[in-house]
Design a protein around this motif. Structure first.
Motif, short mmCIF file in Angstrom:
data_model
loop_
_atom_site.label_atom_id
_atom_site.label_comp_id
_atom_site.label_asym_id
_atom_site.label_seq_id
_atom_site.Cartn_x
_atom_site.Cartn_y
_atom_site.Cartn_z
N TYR A 122 0.83 -1.20 0.00
CA TYR A 122 0.00 0.00 0.00
C TYR A 122 0.87 1.26 0.00
O TYR A 122 0.61 2.21 -0.73
N LYS A 163 2.28 1.83 -3.42
CA LYS A 163 1.26 2.37 -4.31
C LYS A 163 1.04 3.85 -4.02
O LYS A 163 0.90 4.67 -4.93
N GLU A 164 1.03 4.22 -2.73
CA GLU A 164 0.87 5.62 -2.36
C GLU A 164 2.05 6.45 -2.87
O GLU A 164 1.86 7.55 -3.41
N SER A 167 3.98 5.69 -5.43
CA SER A 167 3.86 5.71 -6.89
C SER A 167 2.84 6.76 -7.34
O SER A 167 3.09 7.52 -8.29
N SER A 168 1.72 6.82 -6.64
CA SER A 168 0.68 7.79 -7.00
C SER A 168 1.17 9.22 -6.76
O SER A 168 0.91 10.11 -7.57
N ALA A 169 1.89 9.43 -5.64
CA ALA A 169 2.42 10.77 -5.34
C ALA A 169 3.46 11.18 -6.38
O ALA A 169 3.48 12.33 -6.83
N ARG A 190 3.71 10.08 -9.52
CA ARG A 190 3.02 10.33 -10.79
C ARG A 190 2.34 11.69 -10.79
O ARG A 190 2.43 12.45 -11.76
N ALA A 191 1.67 12.03 -9.69
CA ALA A 191 0.99 13.33 -9.60
C ALA A 191 2.00 14.48 -9.69
O ALA A 191 1.75 15.48 -10.38
N GLU A 236 3.17 14.66 -13.32
CA GLU A 236 2.12 15.24 -14.17
C GLU A 236 2.07 16.76 -13.98
O GLU A 236 1.90 17.50 -14.95
N THR A 294 2.22 14.36 -20.80
CA THR A 294 1.80 13.49 -19.70
C THR A 294 2.98 12.60 -19.34
O THR A 294 3.99 12.57 -20.05
N THR A 340 3.02 9.46 -19.60
CA THR A 340 3.14 8.47 -20.67
C THR A 340 3.90 9.04 -21.86
O THR A 340 4.74 8.35 -22.45
#
Length: 150
Positions: free
Chosen positions: A14, A17-18, A20-22, A24-25, A28, A37, A39
């Motif tokens: 978890y 994942k947190e 990774s999300s931070a 990515r944000a 971005e 982006t 990608t």
């Protein structure tokens, strides 16, 4: 909590994942003003490091579907950042390459992404960073059954 339950406060998965999300944000956020982006950036970076990758290889490397990568490549080609042959030299794959414009675009994006990575690691010593890299590589290798290149 039952044994089969996962305690989110102590779950490494978890937390990864947190993180990774931070990440990515944050990426971005710095790429958006450049009209990109994560990608887009990933595709350009992969092509800079491995020229001639096919749509399928790029999709795997950027963690997207082949269809998503094909649409992205068409846009990058239209914008003059990527070139692909009109016909496949061998088989069905159309190897993609960065243009000079694509390399310039990537250089700008790479500076922005590097600043995010520096910020992400700023609370860690060099030894902690090295240990984190080793631990993450080990985790990925374990999940890929020892194949660390996948």
């Amino acid at each position: 909590m039952g044994q089969e339950s996962i305690d989110l406060e102590t779950s490494l998965g978890y937390l990864l994942k947190e993180a990774s999300s931070a990440l990515r944000a944050a990426m971005e956020e710095v790429l958006r003003p450049l009209g990109m982006t994560v990608t887009h950036y990933s595709c350009l970076e992969l092509l800079a490091q491995r020229p001639g990758l096919s749509n399928s290889e790029l999709a795997r490397g950027a963690f997207v579907t082949r269809q998503t990568m094909n649409v992205l490549l068409q846009g990058l080609e239209r914008d003059g950042y990527v070139t692909r042959p009109a016909a496949p030299p061998v088989g069905k794959a159309l190897p993609a390459r960065l243009t000079a414009s694509g390399r310039r675009r990537l250089a700008t994006a790479s500076r922005a992404v590097r600043e995010v990575e520096v910020r992400m690691l700023s609370g860690m010593t060099a030894a902690e960073q090295s240990a984190a890299f080793a631990a993450l590589r080990s985790m990925v290798g374990s999940l890929h059954g020892g194949d660390r290149t996948a």
